[in-house]
Design an enzyme around this catalytic site. Structure first.
Site, PDB file in Angstrom:
ATOM      1  CG  ASP A 100      -2.202  -0.846   0.861  1.00 38.31           C
ATOM      2  OD1 ASP A 100      -2.574  -0.933  -0.322  1.00 38.31           O
ATOM      3  OD2 ASP A 100      -2.784  -1.427   1.792  1.00 38.31           O
ATOM      4  CG  ASP A 158      -7.324  -3.879  -1.326  1.00 41.99           C
ATOM      5  OD1 ASP A 158      -7.767  -4.933  -1.818  1.00 41.99           O
ATOM      6  OD2 ASP A 158      -7.564  -3.526  -0.173  1.00 41.99           O
TER       7      ASP A 158
HETATM    8  N1  GLY Z   1      -6.966  -1.486   1.333  1.00 41.76           N
HETATM    9  C1  GLY Z   1      -7.777  -1.972   2.369  1.00 41.76           C
HETATM   10  C2  GLY Z   1      -9.183  -1.523   2.320  1.00 41.76           C
HETATM   11  O1  GLY Z   1      -9.744  -1.239   1.289  1.00 41.76           O
HETATM   12  O2  GLY Z   1      -9.794  -1.463   3.362  1.00 41.76           O
END
Ligand code: GLY
Length: 379
Positions: A100, A158
């Site tokens: 992320d 994601d």
């Molecule tokens: N990336 C984690 C979420 O969407 O909560």
């Protein structure tokens, strides 16, 4: 008799102007209380403060940069810069970094570099782009999501939103390798995660040695074969970003089919459940952030299409934003720092259920900017 032609773009622009001044006002007030902290979810009306390595830590500086871009407010610039500087701690520790980094540093360092030309920000963003590239599994063609040893072979939907960092890094360095990795991951998503009907689950697991696909998992959605609503939005917007950088038709088509799935399933009030295929239950988590991010992604998609088609997605995005705003807007509540209510972080784990969440605020502000004609993005 003449029939008045209803110009929805005009209406959308007026609405967006009005919303923008409210965003500037409310975020300005919140910034005076929370300063350079790491807000994630609103608890009893006030944004909390997460640890410095939390995956959502780019959204607050991203929101401040959106406003700075138009107002030139030096106080907000200084806060965004301070947040970014604090994030050097996980950057230098390296170990807690995960996939992320795109969410975290596109909206802080890439944003700052694009707006101010700060070379230190560029260096940070290139450093995390190298980290993200290093998480690529050559055999499976995917970017590894998380760090626990049993998750070496896991990829998640994601990550489509983290690819913009790699496309940007290729442009910034004139080196195609970052883009190659991003496209390999997007192609894996087309092959192994996104379904023909445009729906998606959260997690796919590969054998990290052979790259063989083993199974899918429900993760933050309801089940392996269900349809996590925020995951659908990540896929939609992420595919649109991949299409924006590469002009590849397959990513445009994927963004379209995901948009169609979202629009066909979202309820009339614009507020979807956390998973489109979860059975109804009392206290179920709803997710405004999914609709807002999906609408933002549709606006991104519309920029890549001929006008006759573009306006369909632009209008759909505007209508969705309006509906979710009518259902969830917290504009008139001075005791609530969040802009919009009813997002859910993780319903299976019951964390932050039906509350304002910072990424809903960010995507709402970014989409409003697009409706006002400011279409540059930090991703
Ligand atoms: N990336 C984690 C979420 O969407 O909560």
């Amino acid at each position: 008799m003449t029939t008045a032609w209803h110009n929805q773009d005009e209406e959308a622009k007026l609405w967006a102007e009005e919303r923008w001044s409210r965003i500037v006002d409310k975020v300005g007030r919140t910034s005076k209380r929370i300063g350079a902290s790491f807000p994630y979810a609103s608890v009893n009306g006030q944004y909390n403060d997460e640890p410095v390595d939390w995956w959502t830590n780019g959204f607050w500086p991203g929101l401040l940069w959106l406003i700075y871009r138009e107002t030139g407010d030096e106080r907000l610039r200084a806060i965004a810069d301070e947040v970014e500087t604090k994030m050097d701690e996980p950057l230098q520790a390296f170990e807690p970094l995960h996939h992320d980094v795109g969410f975290m540093w596109s909206l802080s360092s890439v944003a700052q570099y694009k707006l101010t030309g700060n070379e230190k920000s560029k260096l940070r963003a290139l450093t995390v782009a190298s980290h993200l590239t290093g998480r690529f599994n050559l055999k499976g063609g995917f970017i590894r999501a998380w760090n626990p040893p049993e998750r070496i072979g896991w990829a998640i939907i994601d990550c489509m939103m983290n690819l913009g960092l790699l496309y940007w890094a290729s442009e910034a360095t004139d080196d195609p390798r970052f883009r190659h990795v991003a496209m390999a991951h997007a192609d894996m998503t087309l092959r192994d995660i996104l379904r023909p009907d445009g729906s998606t689950n959260h997690i796919v697991c590969f054998d990290p040695e052979t790259g063989e696909r083993i199974e899918s998992r429900g993760g933050q959605g309801y089940a392996p074969d269900s349809a996590w609503s925020r995951g659908t939005a990540w896929a939609l917007y992420g595919m649109a970003i991949s299409a924006r950088y590469t002009q590849e038709e397959r990513y445009i088509l994927a963004a379209k089919r995901t948009a169609h799935f979202f629009l066909a399933n979202v309820p009339d009030n614009g507020l979807p459940p956390y998973d489109f295929r979860a059975p109804w239950e009392e206290g179920m988590g709803m997710d405004a952030s999914a609709s807002i991010c999906a609408a933002d992604g549709m606006l991104e998609l519309s920029l890549l299409l001929p006008e006759a088609e573009a306006k369909l997605y632009r209008n759909a995005a505007y209508r969705l934003l309006r509906r979710v705003d009518e259902t969830c807007g917290a504009w008139d509540d001075p005791k609530e720092e969040g802009l919009l209510r009813f997002s859910t972080a993780n319903f299976p784990r019951r964390t932050h259920v039906n509350v304002p969440i910072i990424y809903a605020d960010f995507f709402f502000a970014e989409a409003v900017c697009k409706l006002r004609g400011k279409t540059d993005i930090f991703w």
